[in-house]
Design a protein around this motif. Sequence first.
Motif, PDB file in Angstrom:
ATOM      1  N   LYS A 275       1.526   6.531  -6.990  1.00  0.00           N
ATOM      2  CA  LYS A 275       0.013   7.442  -7.431  1.00  0.00           C
ATOM      3  C   LYS A 275       0.419   9.031  -6.953  1.00  0.00           C
ATOM      4  CE  LYS A 275      -4.914   7.833  -6.729  1.00  0.00           C
ATOM      5  NZ  LYS A 275      -4.927   9.087  -6.559  1.00  0.00           N
ATOM      6  N   HIS A 276       1.250   9.063  -6.036  1.00  0.00           N
ATOM      7  CA  HIS A 276       1.366  10.558  -5.469  1.00  0.00           C
ATOM      8  C   HIS A 276       2.546  11.324  -6.714  1.00  0.00           C
ATOM      9  CE1 HIS A 276       2.365  13.957  -3.369  1.00  0.00           C
ATOM     10  NE2 HIS A 276       3.690  13.823  -3.252  1.00  0.00           N
ATOM     11  N   ARG A 277       3.412  10.412  -7.000  1.00  0.00           N
ATOM     12  CA  ARG A 277       4.377  10.878  -8.004  1.00  0.00           C
ATOM     13  C   ARG A 277       3.713  11.120  -9.442  1.00  0.00           C
ATOM     14  NH1 ARG A 277       8.008   7.077  -6.094  1.00  0.00           N
ATOM     15  NH2 ARG A 277       7.500   5.504  -7.266  1.00  0.00           N
TER      16      ARG A 277
ATOM     17  N   ASP B 108       0.587  11.712  -9.859  1.00  0.00           N
ATOM     18  CA  ASP B 108      -0.313  12.966  -9.755  1.00  0.00           C
ATOM     19  C   ASP B 108       0.364  14.328  -9.887  1.00  0.00           C
ATOM     20  OD1 ASP B 108      -2.524  11.221  -9.572  1.00  0.00           O
ATOM     21  OD2 ASP B 108      -2.787  11.440  -7.295  1.00  0.00           O
ATOM     22  N   ARG B 109       1.639  14.226  -9.274  1.00  0.00           N
ATOM     23  CA  ARG B 109       2.391  15.523  -9.076  1.00  0.00           C
ATOM     24  C   ARG B 109       2.813  15.786 -10.647  1.00  0.00           C
ATOM     25  NH1 ARG B 109       7.886  16.268  -5.768  1.00  0.00           N
ATOM     26  NH2 ARG B 109       8.287  18.399  -6.040  1.00  0.00           N
ATOM     27  N   ARG B 110       3.118  14.585 -11.521  1.00  0.00           N
ATOM     28  CA  ARG B 110       3.530  14.941 -12.623  1.00  0.00           C
ATOM     29  C   ARG B 110       2.414  15.715 -13.756  1.00  0.00           C
ATOM     30  NH1 ARG B 110       6.284   9.942 -12.424  1.00  0.00           N
ATOM     31  NH2 ARG B 110       4.468   8.960 -13.297  1.00  0.00           N
ATOM     32  N   LYS B 111       1.305  15.138 -13.273  1.00  0.00           N
ATOM     33  CA  LYS B 111       0.052  15.595 -14.094  1.00  0.00           C
ATOM     34  C   LYS B 111      -0.160  17.141 -13.828  1.00  0.00           C
ATOM     35  CE  LYS B 111      -2.459  11.195 -14.693  1.00  0.00           C
ATOM     36  NZ  LYS B 111      -3.871  10.402 -14.176  1.00  0.00           N
ATOM     37  N   SER B 112       0.139  17.289 -12.326  1.00  0.00           N
ATOM     38  CA  SER B 112      -0.307  18.930 -12.139  1.00  0.00           C
ATOM     39  C   SER B 112       0.774  19.877 -12.558  1.00  0.00           C
ATOM     40  CB  SER B 112      -0.160  19.000 -10.544  1.00  0.00           C
ATOM     41  OG  SER B 112       1.074  18.663  -9.994  1.00  0.00           O
ATOM     42  N   LEU B 113       1.913  19.190 -12.842  1.00  0.00           N
ATOM     43  CA  LEU B 113       3.147  20.121 -13.419  1.00  0.00           C
ATOM     44  C   LEU B 113       2.951  20.320 -15.008  1.00  0.00           C
ATOM     45  CD1 LEU B 113       6.065  18.690 -11.683  1.00  0.00           C
ATOM     46  CD2 LEU B 113       4.830  20.929 -11.250  1.00  0.00           C
ATOM     47  N   MET B 114       2.167  19.364 -15.615  1.00  0.00           N
ATOM     48  CA  MET B 114       1.898  19.539 -17.191  1.00  0.00           C
ATOM     49  C   MET B 114       0.903  20.872 -17.432  1.00  0.00           C
ATOM     50  SD  MET B 114       1.398  15.799 -18.149  1.00  0.00           S
ATOM     51  CE  MET B 114       0.754  15.973 -19.922  1.00  0.00           C
TER      52      MET B 114
ATOM     53  N   THR C 147       0.739  -1.300  -0.219  1.00  0.00           N
ATOM     54  CA  THR C 147      -0.053  -0.053  -0.071  1.00  0.00           C
ATOM     55  C   THR C 147       0.971   1.125   0.052  1.00  0.00           C
ATOM     56  OG1 THR C 147      -0.052  -0.198   2.376  1.00  0.00           O
ATOM     57  CG2 THR C 147      -1.916  -1.009   1.014  1.00  0.00           C
ATOM     58  N   LYS C 148       1.798   1.243   0.673  1.00  0.00           N
ATOM     59  CA  LYS C 148       2.769   2.197   0.546  1.00  0.00           C
ATOM     60  C   LYS C 148       3.454   2.942  -0.573  1.00  0.00           C
ATOM     61  CE  LYS C 148       7.066   3.988   3.089  1.00  0.00           C
ATOM     62  NZ  LYS C 148       8.133   3.833   4.257  1.00  0.00           N
ATOM     63  N   LEU C 149       4.059   1.547  -1.246  1.00  0.00           N
ATOM     64  CA  LEU C 149       4.602   1.809  -2.588  1.00  0.00           C
ATOM     65  C   LEU C 149       3.400   2.222  -3.680  1.00  0.00           C
ATOM     66  CD1 LEU C 149       6.802  -1.401  -2.883  1.00  0.00           C
ATOM     67  CD2 LEU C 149       7.529   0.978  -2.638  1.00  0.00           C
ATOM     68  N   LEU C 150       2.187   1.745  -3.565  1.00  0.00           N
ATOM     69  CA  LEU C 150       1.247   2.112  -4.300  1.00  0.00           C
ATOM     70  C   LEU C 150       0.749   3.602  -4.264  1.00  0.00           C
ATOM     71  CD1 LEU C 150      -0.358   0.444  -6.506  1.00  0.00           C
ATOM     72  CD2 LEU C 150      -1.991   0.323  -4.799  1.00  0.00           C
ATOM     73  N   LYS C 151       0.593   3.939  -3.084  1.00  0.00           N
ATOM     74  CA  LYS C 151       0.286   5.563  -2.625  1.00  0.00           C
ATOM     75  C   LYS C 151       1.635   6.339  -3.223  1.00  0.00           C
ATOM     76  CE  LYS C 151      -2.561   4.892   1.360  1.00  0.00           C
ATOM     77  NZ  LYS C 151      -2.633   4.902   2.941  1.00  0.00           N
TER      78      LYS C 151
ATOM     79  N   ALA D 153      -2.603  -0.003 -14.512  1.00  0.00           N
ATOM     80  CA  ALA D 153      -2.364  -1.277 -14.666  1.00  0.00           C
ATOM     81  C   ALA D 153      -0.729  -1.537 -14.744  1.00  0.00           C
ATOM     82  CB  ALA D 153      -2.926  -1.982 -15.796  1.00  0.00           C
ATOM     83  N   GLU D 154      -0.072  -0.937 -15.019  1.00  0.00           N
ATOM     84  CA  GLU D 154       1.381  -1.010 -15.191  1.00  0.00           C
ATOM     85  C   GLU D 154       1.850  -0.521 -13.926  1.00  0.00           C
ATOM     86  OE1 GLU D 154       3.146   1.680 -18.166  1.00  0.00           O
ATOM     87  OE2 GLU D 154       2.547   0.235 -19.705  1.00  0.00           O
ATOM     88  N   LYS D 155       1.507   0.412 -13.116  1.00  0.00           N
ATOM     89  CA  LYS D 155       1.896   0.613 -11.671  1.00  0.00           C
ATOM     90  C   LYS D 155       1.483  -0.548 -10.996  1.00  0.00           C
ATOM     91  CE  LYS D 155       0.651   5.476 -12.359  1.00  0.00           C
ATOM     92  NZ  LYS D 155      -0.390   6.581 -12.066  1.00  0.00           N
ATOM     93  N   MET D 156       0.213  -0.969 -10.998  1.00  0.00           N
ATOM     94  CA  MET D 156      -0.091  -2.018 -10.087  1.00  0.00           C
ATOM     95  C   MET D 156       0.930  -3.422 -10.294  1.00  0.00           C
ATOM     96  SD  MET D 156      -2.000  -3.359  -7.787  1.00  0.00           S
ATOM     97  CE  MET D 156      -3.537  -2.493  -7.753  1.00  0.00           C
ATOM     98  N   LYS D 157       1.040  -3.604 -11.553  1.00  0.00           N
ATOM     99  CA  LYS D 157       1.836  -4.691 -11.909  1.00  0.00           C
ATOM    100  C   LYS D 157       3.314  -4.509 -11.528  1.00  0.00           C
ATOM    101  CE  LYS D 157       3.635  -7.353 -15.684  1.00  0.00           C
ATOM    102  NZ  LYS D 157       3.614  -7.579 -17.321  1.00  0.00           N
TER     103      LYS D 157
END
Length: 1324
Positions: free
Chosen positions: A669-671, A673-679, A662-666, A695-699
């Motif tokens: 996801k946080h990274r 979301d941060r890239r999207k906000s910088l676009m 769960t920690k890695l997944l968060k 899906a790639e993140k989950m894998k």
Amino acid sequence: MQARCACFFAPPPPPTPHKGEGIGASGSVEVETPASRTDSELRVNLLNGAGTQMTLPMNSAITVGDGIQPHSDAAVSPWDVLNIKIQMPGNDAIDFQLSSQDMVQEVIRVLMEREDTCHRTCFSLQHDGNVLDNFAELKSIEGLKNGSVFRVIEEPYTIREVRFHIRHIQDLLKSLDAGDSYNGIECNSLSFLSCIYDGDTGDASASGRRKKRSGSDQPLDTNECSPPECILPGSKERPLSLLQPITIDNKHPQCLKSLMMSGWNPPPGNRKMRGDLVYLHIITMEDRHVSITASIRGFYINQSTVDEFNPKPDHPNLLCHSLVDLLNQISPIFKRNFPALQKKRTNCHPLTRLATPFQTYSWIVPHKPHTIDFARAEDTFTSKLCQEEHISGQLRDWNEELQLTREMPCQDLMQRLLKEQTFFKVNRDFVAAAIYGAMAVVDGNIMAINPGEYIKMQMFIWNNIFFSFGFDIRDNFKASGGDHAAYTASSNDLKGIQAYSDLNVEGLHLLGTIIVDYRGYRIVAQSIIPGILEQDQEQYVVYGSINFGKGVISDLEYVGLLLKTSKLLHIQKHLILNEMDQPLMMCSSMDCKGIVGNDGRRYLLDLFRTFPPDLNYLPRAGEELHEECQRLGFPKEYRHKLCCLRSELVENFIQHKYTQFTKLLKEKKHRSDRRKSLMENGESTTESDDYVNDAEKMKAVCQEVGSINDNVFDIRFNPNVYSPDVRFPESEQEALKLQKRLMKEVAAFLVSVQIPTFIKDCESQVLMPADSATMTEDLHKYGINIRYIGKITQLISQSENKQHLDHISRLLISEIITRAAKHIIVLYLQSVEISALSSAITHFLNCLLSSYSSGVAHLLPDELAPRKKKNKRRMRIPGNDIAWASLTSTELWKQINSEAVESFDYALACDGIDQAVEKFGFQKVSLLREFCLKAGIQILLRDYNFDNRHKPTFTEDDILNTFPVFKHIIVKATDAENVYQEAQSSIQKGNMKEGFELIKESLNLFKNVYGSLHSDVCGCLHLLAQLNYIMDDIPEAIKNQQKAVITCERTLSFDHPKTIREYARLGLYCFANDQHSTALRLLYRARYLMLTVFGEDHPEMAVIDTNIGLMLQAVLDYDLAIRFLQKGLELNLKYSGPQALHTARSYHFMAQVYANKAEFRTAMQHEKQAYAIYRDQLGETHLKTKGSSEYLKHFTQQAVNLQRTMNEIYKNGSNGNLPSVQTTAPSKKLMLEQLNMINGIVLVESRKSALEKVTERMRELILEELQASRRVTKISADVGVDDQILVNGNAAQSEIANDEENLIGKALTKNKAEIGCVASDVSV
């Protein structure tokens, strides 16, 4: 099969009796075991056929005037209560108060327990001329109403009824004899609370009223609060004679000299046709020899003598339906003593009279003379253990019973409770039968089915149970470690059975299995698969290993069943190759076997590799462990290759992995979301791109944590990865890499996370084990195997705070020594003949624990050898083999050192017991206790001198018996556990009322499954008593805590660490109830047991000593209080540290006592230390710091005043007008607050007390306001102001003065509805 099935599905037969239960006339259940009155429970019968309903325990039958109370944990609506009269033959009617949901058999049980009706067994109950069904609820009886009369009708006897009646009378005659408890017979065990507790343990409130005194106002007599010298702090004496206290009124009235079967039995044919059933021979206390005939109509005296048979009735002709009634007429002493005996029996706490589910053995018992007992002699040679009571003459089919209980429905709560209760009962009976049979196997009382084989290869069948020795009988484990591997395989197999049993998968069946260690032998007892003995076992195997691992087969049905278990057990399905290189699907270890019995059921056997292997003790060429493991010296060679991880470790590891997942997944996801906000510019991503990215993140996260599935978190293990004879197809190679990675990670997790966490929790006193049992339990909770205790000891010795872990280190080293000694004595006893067993054990104990340096065994003369010359003694040489006698202390300790290194990887470097005691600081008494419990040795209760160098410590007469040490599966009450956890959660959230109701519900559910005596029931009672105490219902708290103490004593042991804690907690509740002397005796008992079990140097002792010190302070025994508080301070300084809050509290308590003694300088010094700790840890503004500062100012001022007074006295001979010295004793309220604090209890005030407190405060505020208004009015009058001054819009001052109380009452009434339950600020 039909006969066996009838046991479960036919309504008429009653439940299988336990400890002397029987079946009376007309099918009535006759229970000779004393049933609990306050804790009575309805044993739901094993038979659950058509029309049979399960009834939860509601109210027990309640009789007026005999002390029987309703079930305290069940609420019955008023309209459910019935007032019934029971008309006894020839006596007045008895008033009963019953619940309409009670069963008729409950009424019968109570009648058989009452003091005046306990001697009746063969009777039925009638209502309006109709015989009542014993398994019918009262509400189902037609025409039953308040005032109805039940008539007791005496029924004709049969041989079975007569035998039960006689056995019942014999048990009543010896009901107060503790012999069976000492010997571990019929599930009797020891309890000593009644010897310690002041007054009747059944009526706490009455006892409290009787002993109530003002506490701090009146000092107790010195004799009431002074302990024996051996209990005082600093004492080095450890007498064992006080372990089992004896009451002053220990002698019980004797009623008969002898009651036995006559030698004229059985009756001849002509007398059988006259109604004769059994002949008895009785010797009264007046030395009168009487021959009695038991006929179908009752008992009468016949004219037979020892030499002449004359069955005719004697004159006068006395015919009585009960044997007791007849004996009352022929023996005046019996008539006087029998009622007195029954009165004492009924006055005992009900829990002391119930049978425990499993036998609890005592390692030390007093010497009791062997008395004549013809009933015991008869039972020895006519054992009923192998017979089913309600199927006369037939053996119980244990496998059929166990499997039928597993197949019972469990869709709703009632079905689950019935299933768990039935399973628990059948398993309990199976354990008792298996233990009895295993002891008979070792004693040589059962013929082997292969008598021509070597003794270790012999197998036995008795009572439909299969017995085998825990040896490698056919070299099945030769490559894995031989006998060592076989010994471990049985334990691992039981763990696997427990795991699969907990899952309760429909269609998958397991064998009943018990492991018994007795006199150096390990016996494995199992239920028998139908048909397995008719052919070779391998012909029945359809899944798993065949031909001792040379081949393997699979089966789709088994694979389907095991797939249901694989997720919960975290087992990965996989393919392996058979001997023909064909891939086979497996969902278990290859060693596991699936066998289809003749009954069509699918059984699972050989589950010793259910859990993953421990790579730290399984070196593999070319395989390297993680750096954490290598740094600690792993992997290491072990004596066998069956080292597996514990199920608790697997669960903890998966939880650790899920947290990581769960920690890695968060983070990902946080990274993202941060890239999207910088676009800020460019095209936005589409939904499909987002889906692909997710899906790639989950894998990626799944692969990083080691999940076998790329889409969800799923950690599983392949138990065959490192099995030497298993081959995998090419398609499994990628999965094997992942499995090997997981195996290495879980091995590293054990040494890098779990062991350091365990050490840290011990250091912070989250865990405080005090003996081997509690240490093992705590280790297993963390998933740590016992083989790691040597490594843990090494890590503690390297710790910076090793002083805080001194007690853990001593426990671990004593565990290494006692386990090593047990391994040695197992082989040692196997070569000893039974006639030399006590001598051999005596010699071994002397070599292990005595300072006596002589290595010569003390051999007694052969009692059977002929004496040809008076001056010569023939030495006993059993079998001309006395190799055991050549053992010396030096040689034994060399073996212990070697065993410690081999089994635990720890170098003791001790040549003998004296060096070990000096080096490690443990005590010999504790080692003796631990070793006896592990080896199953029972010794004489006396004081042993271990340090005498001129005389051995033990003699042959000190070895009284050996007892079995057994393991079995644990039947769990799942619904009760869930409710218990919910109750704990509610309490932690502050919902006391809800938690209280839930804990009562949990207690009822536990009792319904286990009965009144079980460790889980003890835990519920402990928490229930604490809630009673918190809610200010102290008498009820004492009552429940008494039950907790007795339950703990009888199910665990009278000296178990949990029993010690229960004693200490009962002492607190008694003190709160003003039973000061009783409270001190209970705490002295707890301290004495702690001294014996571990010693004085333990953090738990700091809590006990502080409790004792504060209570002694309350009874004004300041000098003794200082001794205990000083010891508590020393222990807190050592184990908590000089800056800990526990230490500050101890300093403060010491300051209080010295201030009460007017030694203000010393009090000031201690309070300075407390103030400094509070200031450094909590800050200047904290309430505790401020409070300590106020105390310090007060003590300083009092010290100055005292010094001035003393100076004036020395100077002028009088003190003049100097300020007086204030030395007030602490109030009871303050004492209780401090006691609650050190015991970790946070009080929650009841609504009533909170309301009263707020009311009083409001009263004070209003009065202050009124007084202020009077002053203002007076001033106004003085300056000439004539207008009335209103207060809060009410009447003027003159009116207020005339009606103050009414004004206050109105103000208070207005605020009552706003006041709820208020929690105090008491903190731990």
